[in-house]
Design a protein around this motif. Structure first.
Motif, mmCIF file in Angstrom:
data_model
loop_
_atom_site.group_PDB
_atom_site.id
_atom_site.type_symbol
_atom_site.label_atom_id
_atom_site.label_comp_id
_atom_site.label_asym_id
_atom_site.label_seq_id
_atom_site.Cartn_x
_atom_site.Cartn_y
_atom_site.Cartn_z
ATOM 1 N N PHE A 184 0.639 1.770 -3.281
ATOM 2 C CA PHE A 184 -0.395 1.857 -3.699
ATOM 3 C C PHE A 184 -1.181 2.959 -3.915
ATOM 4 O O PHE A 184 -1.596 4.122 -5.117
ATOM 5 C CB PHE A 184 -1.168 0.613 -4.167
ATOM 6 N N VAL A 185 -0.764 4.042 -2.572
ATOM 7 C CA VAL A 185 -1.855 4.252 -2.508
ATOM 8 C C VAL A 185 -1.262 6.488 -2.875
ATOM 9 O O VAL A 185 -2.007 6.650 -3.575
ATOM 10 C CB VAL A 185 -2.019 4.871 -0.722
ATOM 11 N N GLY A 200 0.688 -1.495 0.304
ATOM 12 C CA GLY A 200 0.358 -0.276 -0.115
ATOM 13 C C GLY A 200 0.881 1.122 -0.170
ATOM 14 O O GLY A 200 0.654 2.285 -0.285
ATOM 15 N N SER A 230 -6.799 0.420 -1.480
ATOM 16 C CA SER A 230 -5.346 -0.600 -1.443
ATOM 17 C C SER A 230 -5.647 -1.737 -0.378
ATOM 18 O O SER A 230 -5.040 -2.972 -0.592
ATOM 19 C CB SER A 230 -4.363 0.031 -0.782
#
Length: 270
Positions: free
Chosen positions: A178-179, A175, A197
């Motif tokens: 991802f974020v 994450g 995520s």
């Protein structure tokens, strides 16, 4: 002592991980490697720490995803798209772990954590790219404000693959990549990026864990020790994320990541 250790690590990792969409593995792996000999009476190999961390992430991400789902913050449509490549990528990364020696892993993981610390420091200063993607979505927050964001299928699949490989290789949720990618490239609202995520992390952690189990790199007893508090921490983090600013907590993460990164890079170079 080991019970208290597992409870504290699982709760802390899951709460912080769920709060900012990291997954918590970035805390569990160093904790098992460096603190394991003192609190559980044995050294934990790199492969076992990674495999065990990824298994625990299943519980963390499930708890967090369920909480975010009830708040209607998870974009399942885009989440399934990311998972098409993130899942296989997690299995590939998990398979590659067995070929990485402890020294190389420490150096690589330390560099990875340093990059994550820098991303957390500078992400507030980075502006989303102004691109109108082919797929457009809208989200109405709790205050009635409407947010518009979008994504392209190929870029989303590419991001999913990269995050999946890193997730399986290092035992982290992914994450942390991802974020920022979802927010900066696709203009996702922060809460939607975090929630989505965690959903993808939940699915990809299952696939990565299957590979680690097949390779004998998951300590079931450690998973059972960490999982209960991870379930609670995932729920707590999701609740905090929906109601409080995470600014101060982000600074704690930044400093923690930086210190652990320096330690692991030092060990790797030594």
């Amino acid at each position: 002592m080991s019970f208290l250790f597992f409870t504290a690590v699982g709760l802390l990792a899951a709460t912080l991980g769920s709060l900012v969409g990291l997954g918590g593995g970035i805390i569990i792996v160093p904790a098992l490697i460096y603190l394991g000999p003192y609190f559980i009476g044995k050294e934990v190999s790199v492969a076992t720490a990674v495999g065990t961390s990824l298994a625990v992430l299943i519980f963390t991400a499930f708890s967090s995803t369920w909480s975010f789902h009830k708040q209607r913050k998870v974009d399942f449509r885009s989440g399934w798209l990311y998972f098409l490549t993130c899942g296989p990528g997690a299995m590939l990364g998990s398979f590659l772990t067995q070929f990485v020696d402890a020294t190389t892993f420490q150096l690589a993981f330390g560099i990875f954590m340093l990059i994550m610390a820098l991303l957390l420091i500078f992400k507030g200063y980075l502006k989303p790219v102004n691109v109108r993607w082919a797929i457009q979505r809208t989200y109405t927050d709790d205050h009635g404000a409407v947010h518009t964001y979008g994504y392209g299928a190929l870029p989303a699949l590419a991001i999913g693959l990269v995050v999946g490989i890193i997730s399986g290789l290092f035992g982290v949720g992914g994450g942390s990549l991802f974020v920022p990618a979802m927010m900066l490239l696709f203009r996702y609202p922060p809460h939607v990026a975090t929630a989505t995520s965690m959903f993808v992390i939940f699915l990809s952690s299952i696939m990565g864990t299957v590979t680690h189990v097949a390779l004998g790199e998951v300590d079931v007893w450690m998973v059972l020790g960490l999982a209960p508090s991870a379930l609670v921490g995932g729920w707590i983090g999701a609740r905090i994320a929906s109601s409080l600013s995470s600014g101060k907590l982000l600074w704690v993460l930044r400093i923690t990541f930086f210190l652990v990164a320096v330690r692991m890079i030092w060990e790797g170079l030594g």
